[in-house]
Design a protein around this motif. Structure first.
Motif, PDB file in Angstrom:
ATOM      1  N   ASP A 191       0.688  -1.341  -0.056  1.00 29.02           N
ATOM      2  CA  ASP A 191       0.081   0.124   0.030  1.00 29.02           C
ATOM      3  C   ASP A 191       0.857   1.280   0.043  1.00 29.02           C
ATOM      4  O   ASP A 191       0.209   2.297   0.305  1.00 29.02           O
ATOM      5  CB  ASP A 191      -0.861   0.006   1.282  1.00 29.02           C
TER       6      ASP A 191
ATOM      7  N   SER B 217     -12.832  -1.416  -4.893  1.00 29.72           N
ATOM      8  CA  SER B 217     -12.661  -2.515  -3.698  1.00 29.72           C
ATOM      9  C   SER B 217     -12.953  -3.691  -4.587  1.00 29.72           C
ATOM     10  O   SER B 217     -14.132  -3.857  -5.254  1.00 29.72           O
ATOM     11  CB  SER B 217     -13.431  -2.302  -2.607  1.00 29.72           C
TER      12      SER B 217
ATOM     13  N   GLU C  11      -2.021  -5.586  -3.155  1.00 31.72           N
ATOM     14  CA  GLU C  11      -3.372  -5.821  -2.987  1.00 31.72           C
ATOM     15  C   GLU C  11      -3.880  -6.850  -4.004  1.00 31.72           C
ATOM     16  O   GLU C  11      -3.257  -6.884  -5.124  1.00 31.72           O
ATOM     17  CB  GLU C  11      -4.273  -4.795  -3.051  1.00 31.72           C
ATOM     18  N   CYS C  12      -5.086  -7.650  -3.638  1.00 27.84           N
ATOM     19  CA  CYS C  12      -5.422  -8.590  -4.523  1.00 27.84           C
ATOM     20  C   CYS C  12      -6.037  -7.930  -5.929  1.00 27.84           C
ATOM     21  O   CYS C  12      -5.466  -8.404  -6.929  1.00 27.84           O
ATOM     22  CB  CYS C  12      -6.525  -9.462  -4.132  1.00 27.84           C
TER      23      CYS C  12
ATOM     24  N   TYR D 178      -4.229 -12.035   4.002  1.00 23.14           N
ATOM     25  CA  TYR D 178      -3.685 -10.746   4.397  1.00 23.14           C
ATOM     26  C   TYR D 178      -2.314 -10.606   4.729  1.00 23.14           C
ATOM     27  O   TYR D 178      -1.932  -9.675   5.459  1.00 23.14           O
ATOM     28  CB  TYR D 178      -4.759 -10.025   5.748  1.00 23.14           C
TER      29      TYR D 178
ATOM     30  N   ASN E 122      -2.382 -11.340  -1.435  1.00 25.21           N
ATOM     31  CA  ASN E 122      -3.242 -10.785  -0.253  1.00 25.21           C
ATOM     32  C   ASN E 122      -3.948 -11.721   0.123  1.00 25.21           C
ATOM     33  O   ASN E 122      -5.036 -11.463   0.767  1.00 25.21           O
ATOM     34  CB  ASN E 122      -3.652  -9.600  -0.601  1.00 25.21           C
TER      35      ASN E 122
ATOM     36  N   HIS F  12     -12.589 -10.258  -2.257  1.00 27.77           N
ATOM     37  CA  HIS F  12     -11.354 -10.932  -2.944  1.00 27.77           C
ATOM     38  C   HIS F  12     -11.520 -11.035  -4.396  1.00 27.77           C
ATOM     39  O   HIS F  12     -12.594 -11.587  -4.652  1.00 27.77           O
ATOM     40  CB  HIS F  12     -10.981 -11.942  -1.943  1.00 27.77           C
TER      41      HIS F  12
ATOM     42  N   HIS G 146      -0.151 -10.028   1.789  1.00 23.81           N
ATOM     43  CA  HIS G 146       0.315  -9.124   0.723  1.00 23.81           C
ATOM     44  C   HIS G 146       1.319  -9.806  -0.161  1.00 23.81           C
ATOM     45  O   HIS G 146       2.246  -9.276  -0.796  1.00 23.81           O
ATOM     46  CB  HIS G 146       0.882  -7.921   1.219  1.00 23.81           C
TER      47      HIS G 146
END
Length: 275
Positions: A41, A76, A53-54, A128, A125, A107, A130
């Motif tokens: 991030d 998102s 991130e996914c 969680y 990720n 996801h 990454h």
């Protein structure tokens, strides 16, 4: 002398993983080093996603392998299914190689292989942390599969994923006869099937759906003059002899299906010339 191939028994080695199944497209962790090596991030990618991130990984994979640019407005992960439907893309429960596995809880992953109800997905990720993951899930565990522009491994399922598209070469239709007059470099070989694949002729990263029987091929130099011992290996060049009837067309990937020698194969329409 019959042309034969020499090299790896599988289609190739990509990302350290052997590919030898009919629907295989596992790429490994090909996420760009600038994004992968930075803290999670801490960077924004070309699709306005935060790195590692996914969503960023899937946006990258769609760009790099599917040759598809994610439209503006995808944020998102939990929104991807509804966003895709709103933009006219098919979202269903049928996985295809190159589609996006969407989990409504938040996801997304990239579909690499499909075998019955089992789906191999690649992602970032998961859990969680990454990092890159490759895992197998049951298709019933996925909220939906988004078909932006599936790979050639799912031709029958992807012909209408972007319905407003038309073939780039309007002179080629099912039933047309075409030839491939270019000079192509061997990128992968399959000894078991005495076949080769060229990324240029495939229109992108070659899979087992792009294998070409070596018998009608001539080994050449880079100028297209027949040369060498007619034993094709990775890095060498070839030409495709003869003309071939178009058996099917996939508008989404601009691909055509022809039978060369013993095998039917999907190739890039842009490499074909109608005759």
């Amino acid at each position: 002398m019959k042309k034969i191939v020499t090299g790896l028994l599988t289609l190739g080695i990509v990302g350290g993983l052997a590919i030898n199944t009919a629907s295989a497209a596992v790429m490994g962790d090909d996420y760009p080093a600038t994004l992968k090596n930075a803290s999670p991030d801490s960077m924004v990618d070309s699709w306005t996603m935060y790195n590692r991130e996914c969503v960023s990984f899937v946006a990258w994979r769609l760009h790099a392998q599917n040759h598809f640019e994610l439209p503006v407005g995808f944020g998102s992960a939990w929104q991807w299914g509804s966003q895709a439907k709103a933009k006219g893309y098919r979202v269903d429960n049928t996985p295809s190689v190159g589609s996006v596995a969407w989990f409504g809880a938040g996801h997304v992953s990239w579909v690499a292989e499909v075998s019955g109800d089992n789906v191999v997905i690649e992602e970032y990720n998961y859990n969680y942390n990454h990092n890159y993951y490759r895992r197998t899930v049951n298709k019933r565990d996925v909220s939906g599969f988004i078909h932006f522009k599936d790979l050639v491994g799912a031709k029958a399922a992807t012909a209408n994923t972007t319905p407003k598209q038309t073939p780039q070469n309007k002179n080629i239709a099912i039933g047309s006869n075409v030839r491939f007059s270019g000079v192509y470099q061997v990128n992968v070989v399959n000894i078991a099937k005495n076949s080769v694949a060229s990324d240029k002729l495939s229109g992108g990263k070659s899979t087992t759906l792009n294998l070409i029987d070596a018998i009608p091929l001539d080994e050449t130099n880079t100028s297209g003059t027949k040369s060498g011992n007619q034993v094709l290996a990775v890095g060498e060049y070839f030409k495709v002899n003869g003309t071939y009837r178009v058996l099917a067309i996939d508008v989404a990937s601009n691909g055509i299906k022809v039978k060369i020698g013993a095998y039917e194969t999907w190739l890039d329409m842009n490499q074909a010339t109608p005759v």
